[in-house]
Design a protein around this motif. Structure first.
Motif, PDB file in Angstrom:
ATOM      1  N   ASP A   1      91.670  58.249-122.485  1.00  0.00           N
ATOM      2  CA  ASP A   1      92.793  57.454-122.984  1.00  0.00           C
ATOM      3  C   ASP A   1      93.420  56.576-121.911  1.00  0.00           C
ATOM      4  O   ASP A   1      94.446  55.960-122.151  1.00  0.00           O
ATOM      5  N   GLU A   2      92.835  56.544-120.729  1.00  0.00           N
ATOM      6  CA  GLU A   2      93.473  55.819-119.630  1.00  0.00           C
ATOM      7  C   GLU A   2      92.502  54.819-119.013  1.00  0.00           C
ATOM      8  O   GLU A   2      91.328  55.104-118.842  1.00  0.00           O
ATOM      9  N   TRP A   3      93.025  53.649-118.709  1.00  0.00           N
ATOM     10  CA  TRP A   3      92.259  52.597-118.056  1.00  0.00           C
ATOM     11  C   TRP A   3      92.968  52.208-116.762  1.00  0.00           C
ATOM     12  O   TRP A   3      94.184  52.292-116.658  1.00  0.00           O
ATOM     13  N   ILE A   4      92.202  51.753-115.807  1.00  0.00           N
ATOM     14  CA  ILE A   4      92.764  51.220-114.571  1.00  0.00           C
ATOM     15  C   ILE A   4      92.568  49.719-114.620  1.00  0.00           C
ATOM     16  O   ILE A   4      91.448  49.228-114.800  1.00  0.00           O
ATOM     17  N   ASP A   5      93.660  48.979-114.496  1.00  0.00           N
ATOM     18  CA  ASP A   5      93.560  47.527-114.460  1.00  0.00           C
ATOM     19  C   ASP A   5      93.121  47.125-113.060  1.00  0.00           C
ATOM     20  O   ASP A   5      93.787  47.446-112.080  1.00  0.00           O
ATOM     21  N   LEU A   6      92.015  46.466-112.952  1.00  0.00           N
ATOM     22  CA  LEU A   6      91.416  46.173-111.661  1.00  0.00           C
ATOM     23  C   LEU A   6      92.045  44.978-110.959  1.00  0.00           C
ATOM     24  O   LEU A   6      91.770  44.737-109.799  1.00  0.00           O
ATOM     25  N   ARG A   7      92.927  44.239-111.621  1.00  0.00           N
ATOM     26  CA  ARG A   7      93.588  43.107-110.971  1.00  0.00           C
ATOM     27  C   ARG A   7      94.887  43.515-110.313  1.00  0.00           C
ATOM     28  O   ARG A   7      95.275  42.951-109.316  1.00  0.00           O
ATOM     29  N   ILE A   8      95.626  44.448-110.883  1.00  0.00           N
ATOM     30  CA  ILE A   8      97.000  44.709-110.447  1.00  0.00           C
ATOM     31  C   ILE A   8      97.096  45.614-109.213  1.00  0.00           C
ATOM     32  O   ILE A   8      97.777  45.188-108.292  1.00  0.00           O
ATOM     33  N   PRO A   9      96.517  46.711-108.975  1.00  0.00           N
ATOM     34  CA  PRO A   9      95.933  47.691-109.885  1.00  0.00           C
ATOM     35  C   PRO A   9      96.996  48.658-110.411  1.00  0.00           C
ATOM     36  O   PRO A   9      97.863  49.096-109.659  1.00  0.00           O
ATOM     37  N   HIS A  10      96.905  48.961-111.676  1.00  0.00           N
ATOM     38  CA  HIS A  10      97.790  49.923-112.336  1.00  0.00           C
ATOM     39  C   HIS A  10      96.985  50.671-113.380  1.00  0.00           C
ATOM     40  O   HIS A  10      95.956  50.211-113.839  1.00  0.00           O
ATOM     41  N   ARG A  11      97.524  51.804-113.767  1.00  0.00           N
ATOM     42  CA  ARG A  11      96.926  52.566-114.867  1.00  0.00           C
ATOM     43  C   ARG A  11      97.624  52.171-116.165  1.00  0.00           C
ATOM     44  O   ARG A  11      98.834  52.036-116.213  1.00  0.00           O
ATOM     45  N   PHE A  12      96.817  51.984-117.198  1.00  0.00           N
ATOM     46  CA  PHE A  12      97.310  51.657-118.527  1.00  0.00           C
ATOM     47  C   PHE A  12      96.748  52.657-119.521  1.00  0.00           C
ATOM     48  O   PHE A  12      95.679  53.213-119.310  1.00  0.00           O
ATOM     49  N   ARG A  13      97.472  52.838-120.578  1.00  0.00           N
ATOM     50  CA  ARG A  13      96.935  53.533-121.737  1.00  0.00           C
ATOM     51  C   ARG A  13      96.876  52.498-122.839  1.00  0.00           C
ATOM     52  O   ARG A  13      97.867  52.211-123.490  1.00  0.00           O
ATOM     53  N   TYR A  14      95.714  51.877-122.993  1.00  0.00           N
ATOM     54  CA  TYR A  14      95.567  50.868-124.034  1.00  0.00           C
ATOM     55  C   TYR A  14      95.547  51.551-125.394  1.00  0.00           C
ATOM     56  O   TYR A  14      94.801  52.495-125.601  1.00  0.00           O
ATOM     57  N   PRO A  15      96.331  51.076-126.334  1.00  0.00           N
ATOM     58  CA  PRO A  15      96.294  51.644-127.683  1.00  0.00           C
ATOM     59  C   PRO A  15      95.106  51.073-128.467  1.00  0.00           C
ATOM     60  O   PRO A  15      95.215  50.048-129.135  1.00  0.00           O
TER      61      PRO A  15
END
Length: 193
Positions: A142-156
């Motif tokens: 349920d979790e993604w790492i945004d490779l530009r920022i980097p931050h963790r997201f939970r995309y719905p």
């Protein structure tokens, strides 16, 4: 079917009330909220929901939707039928919440927004897919790492895939210049070699 474009500048209390009156739809809606101290990207059905509030350098916490909404500076609620988006503009004085709805069907709760649908008459909609930079983490589906920022997201998102793309609708003039963009859906995908 003709699309609807509605807008208004509201004071904070009427802005918050708009979400209390916006009913849940039969389709799944998503919410993106952004504030100086964090963000939420989650599923949304009503003003009674709780969201996962995230911020840089700290673990996510659960917060009531109305609390996140009140501290947001911009955001959007969207599904395949429409998008309600807003931003806080302090220079507008008491009517500092600019609200815009663009969609195929009017949402309950958006009745007090002024109809500006005639602004779409000379524009053409075009759907596109934007590839988000998030990469699914191996230990948490349920979790993604945004490779530009980097931050963790939970995309719905529903379904499986290692990446996510955003389906958008752009309204552009005959010269190809976009005037309006609305988010429609998120979908997972996997790269094929």
């Amino acid at each position: 079917m003709k699309a609807l474009l509605k807008a208004a500048d509201l004071p904070q209390l009427r802005f918050l009330e708009l979400f209390r009156n916006t009913s849940a739809s039969t389709s799944l809606r998503r919410v993106w909220l952004e504030a100086p101290d964090g963000w939420a990207f989650d599923w949304w059905q009503s003003a009674e929901d709780s969201l996962e509030w995230r911020g840089a350098g700290r673990q996510p916490s659960t917060a009531a939707f109305h609390e996140c909404l009140a501290r947001s500076t911009m955001g959007r609620v969207f599904d395949a039928e429409g998008e309600l988006r807003w931003r806080r503009i302090p220079g507008l004085g008491p009517l500092c919440w600019r609200i815009v709805f663009l969609g195929e069907q009017d949402w309950v709760g958006c009745h007090e927004l002024e109809d500006h649908s005639h602004c779409l008459d000379a524009l053409q909609p075009q759907r596109k897919r934007l590839y988000l930079w998030g990469q699914q983490t191996p230990n948490s589906p349920d979790e993604w790492i945004d490779l530009r920022i980097p931050h963790r997201f939970r995309y719905p998102v529903l379904g499986s895939g290692h990446h996510v793309r955003l389906l958008v609708e752009q309204w552009h003039d005959e010269g190809g210049e976009p005037h309006f963009v609305r988010w429609c859906d998120l979908e997972p995908y996997s790269e094929v070699s």
